[in-house]
Each structure stands twice: as C-alpha cells, then as structure tokens.
Design an enzyme around this catalytic site. Structure first.
Site, PDB file in Angstrom:
ATOM      1  N   LYS A  72      27.432  -0.659  16.016  1.00  0.00           N
ATOM      2  CA  LYS A  72      26.622  -1.813  15.592  1.00  0.00           C
ATOM      3  C   LYS A  72      27.387  -3.115  15.813  1.00  0.00           C
ATOM      4  O   LYS A  72      26.849  -4.095  16.335  1.00  0.00           O
ATOM      5  CB  LYS A  72      26.207  -1.665  14.117  1.00  0.00           C
ATOM      6  CG  LYS A  72      25.133  -0.597  13.934  1.00  0.00           C
ATOM      7  CD  LYS A  72      24.858  -0.205  12.486  1.00  0.00           C
ATOM      8  CE  LYS A  72      23.871   0.963  12.474  1.00  0.00           C
ATOM      9  NZ  LYS A  72      23.532   1.457  11.131  1.00  0.00           N
ATOM     10  N   GLN A 116      25.888   0.536   5.329  1.00  0.00           N
ATOM     11  CA  GLN A 116      25.725   1.827   5.995  1.00  0.00           C
ATOM     12  C   GLN A 116      25.514   2.940   4.961  1.00  0.00           C
ATOM     13  O   GLN A 116      26.261   3.044   3.992  1.00  0.00           O
ATOM     14  CB  GLN A 116      26.957   2.117   6.875  1.00  0.00           C
ATOM     15  CG  GLN A 116      26.832   3.337   7.752  1.00  0.00           C
ATOM     16  CD  GLN A 116      25.754   3.223   8.839  1.00  0.00           C
ATOM     17  OE1 GLN A 116      25.406   2.126   9.279  1.00  0.00           O
ATOM     18  NE2 GLN A 116      25.218   4.343   9.269  1.00  0.00           N
ATOM     19  N   ASP A 139      17.829  -3.907   7.863  1.00  0.00           N
ATOM     20  CA  ASP A 139      17.400  -2.511   7.921  1.00  0.00           C
ATOM     21  C   ASP A 139      15.898  -2.371   7.650  1.00  0.00           C
ATOM     22  O   ASP A 139      15.305  -1.353   7.980  1.00  0.00           O
ATOM     23  CB  ASP A 139      18.140  -1.693   6.841  1.00  0.00           C
ATOM     24  CG  ASP A 139      19.366  -0.975   7.371  1.00  0.00           C
ATOM     25  OD1 ASP A 139      19.347  -0.549   8.541  1.00  0.00           O
ATOM     26  OD2 ASP A 139      20.343  -0.843   6.601  1.00  0.00           O
TER      27      ASP A 139
HETATM   28  N1  GUN Z   1      22.596   5.612   8.075  1.00  0.00           N
HETATM   29  C1  GUN Z   1      21.930   6.295   9.030  1.00  0.00           C
HETATM   30  N2  GUN Z   1      20.998   5.505   9.607  1.00  0.00           N
HETATM   31  C2  GUN Z   1      21.069   4.305   8.994  1.00  0.00           C
HETATM   32  C3  GUN Z   1      20.367   3.088   9.155  1.00  0.00           C
HETATM   33  O1  GUN Z   1      19.463   2.944   9.987  1.00  0.00           O
HETATM   34  N3  GUN Z   1      20.757   2.071   8.316  1.00  0.00           N
HETATM   35  C4  GUN Z   1      21.731   2.213   7.396  1.00  0.00           C
HETATM   36  N4  GUN Z   1      22.009   1.165   6.638  1.00  0.00           N
HETATM   37  N5  GUN Z   1      22.398   3.345   7.220  1.00  0.00           N
HETATM   38  C5  GUN Z   1      22.079   4.375   8.016  1.00  0.00           C
END
Ligand code: GUN
Length: 300
Positions: A72, A116, A139
């Site tokens: 990311k 996350q 998100d």
């Molecule tokens: N963990 C797995 N996928 C995601 C996501 O799309 N966003 C976040 N914040 N955590 C994750």
C-alpha cells in the site's frame, strides 16, 4: 456436454484470449488505475497545491499484513502521494491506538487513514473502525460510509468491491438483468459487492455457508464472485457456460502457493471471463485504495 461460448471482442491491453475464454488481467487494469491517480496527483502538484497523504497503521507483526501494508505504501509512492506508515507493537493498548487515530483525524495534512486488519484480540476492531473520521475512511468501513452505500449516496466504497466492479466493467458486459451471485456475506466484500451490482440492475443473490445446493445456485450466475476464503470451492461443474468469474479469495496451499476460491483449471474450461490468483482482484484492492485516498483529499 459442456457448451462453450466464444467471445472475440478484444478489449486492448485488458484481457488476453485463451481459447474461447478470456483472462481478466487485474495487474494491467490496476496499473491503469494507479496511472490515472498518478496523473491527477501530478496535476495537483503542478498547481502548487499540497499533495494527498495516506496514513497506514499496522499493529503487531502479522507477516501477511506486513506485506499488504508495504504494498500500500509502495503504491502511494508510485502515484506521487505522500504516505505515512505507523508501526505499533502488538502490545499497544486500545486506548493508545484510539488516541493515535484521534490525532490523525485532527491533522489537516492527513487525508486518508487505514488501520490494517486483523488487530490483536485485545483491541475491539469495531471501535477502531468507528473512531476513524468518515471523511478520512479510505477503506469505506465506517458506518456512515456503509450507510451511504446502501442508501445510494455519494460515499467511499470499500476497495475490494470497487476493484471487482472495475474488473467487471473491463469486460464491457452490461450487468442489467443478469443474475449476479456472490458467494460470501462479509461486510468487506460479499455485502457491498451485492449492493454495487444491484445498483447496475443485476438480480443479486448472496450465497453463504448455509446455502442449500450451492452448486445449482452458482450455475444460475451470469456473474459469479467468490469471496469465502475456501481454496478451490468453486469448480467447473458449478459454472454457467460463458459466465464471468471473479475470484476474491487469497489462500495459501500447504506448499505455500497462492490460490483463490475458484478452481481455475476446471472453471476456465467453462467460463467466458475469469480472474487469476494472483494477478486478479489483489492488485485492484490497492489501486482502488489510491483512488479512495484521492477522493478523500478532494472532498475536504
Ligand atoms: N485486511 C485485509 N484486507 C483489508 C482491507 O481491505 N483493509 C484493511 N484495513 N485491512 C485489511
């Protein structure tokens, strides 16, 4: 006998031909999305304005989360955005994490906040999601954004479902009137994917672990999305000839190989379009995160 539909309308640099079935190339499409964002960030910079800034928080040392978070931050750097990675120990208290989020909510230099998931057991994920300002919720998990999606308001759409829609759009197929099945009912994927396809006038079905005769439900699908986290759950005999299959699953085989929820070998014999794993939905999630960050920046 398996009926096979031939599709020869090639969408340049998006899909590759393979017999009568085409692979939806998530890697190429995600690159195009990141390049769109990169161009927009360059234009912002050229105007002498502050660039968008994404802040990613990781708690603990879950190896899979570390890879996602690294990717990311790498994608943000590619687009030319600012990014911030906050690494907190697994022992951090819920209160400390909420305090950090409050600080970032108040920081005018931060446009997007992503914590996350999953979080260590002693931290209440729902509390954390609720604490992130809806305006910075890249998100799309905050209740205001979830409500916005279901009420048809302009809001942040979760990255993976938004990526799924972009992949579907790349096929050029009009979803109106089509039967769209999603296997999986999570808040992050199954439910939003259903709503987004309902918005395109598809007839939607949400199948799940208690669905009776999953195979026959899946065989109805013109568009089948698998998002359950069960390796190879969807097999070729469950697929309608010519269907579009989007595989959201990211699983590991005992040998450590990445695989989806869809048995690619048998399903690709029947489908019209199919996403691979890796190289399908995975890169789209990160690309749409960049889009969402830009969106939060612009709607300030
Ligand atoms: N963990 C797995 N996928 C995601 C996501 O799309 N966003 C976040 N914040 N955590 C994750």
């Amino acid at each position: 006998m398996i009926l096979r539909t031939a599709h020869w309308t090639v969408i340049p640099s998006v899909a590759k031909e393979s017999n009568s079935m085409r692979i939806i190339d998530g890697k190429a499409i995600s690159q195009a999305v990141k390049d769109e964002v990169r161009a927009e960030v360059a234009a912002i910079e050229a105007e002498g304005k502050r660039k968008p800034c994404l802040c990613v928080i990781i708690v603990g040392e879950n190896p899979a989360s570390q890879v996602y978070v690294r990717n990311k931050v790498k994608a943000a750097a590619y687009t030319g955005m600012e990014s911030m990675l906050i690494e907190l120990p697994a022992t951090v208290s819920e209160e400390e994490l909420l305090g950090k989020i409050a600080e970032l909510n108040a920081d005018p230099a931060v446009d997007g906040i992503l914590v996350q998931l999953p979080l260590p057991k002693h931290i209440d994920e729902e509390k954390v999601i609720d604490a992130i300002s809806a305006a910075k919720d890249v998100d799309g998990f905050h209740p205001s954004n979830v409500a916005g999606l279901w009420l048809g308001k302009d809001c942040v759409v979760p990255c993976t479902p938004a990526g799924v829609m972009r992949l579907l759009d790349s096929t050029g197929v009009d979803l109106s009137g089509k039967t769209a099945v999603v296997v999986g009912r999570s808040n992050i994927v199954g439910k939003p994917v259903a709503k987004l396809r309902l918005d395109r006038n598809a007839t939607v079905v949400i199948a799940h672990s208690r669905t009776a005769d999953l195979a026959s439900v899946c065989r109805q699908a013109d568009i089948l999305v698998a998002a359950v986290g069960r390796p190879g759950l969807i097999t070729g005999d469950m697929v309608k000839p010519g269907a579009i299959i989007i595989d959201v699953g990211i699983n590991r085989t005992p040998e450590g190989k990445l695989c989806g929820d869809v048995d690619f070998a048998s399903c690709s014999e029947v489908a019209g379009w199919i996403t691979p794993v890796p190289g399908g939905v995975g890169p789209m999630t990160i690309a749409m995160l960049m889009k969402n960050t830009l969106r939060c920046y612009r709607s300030k």
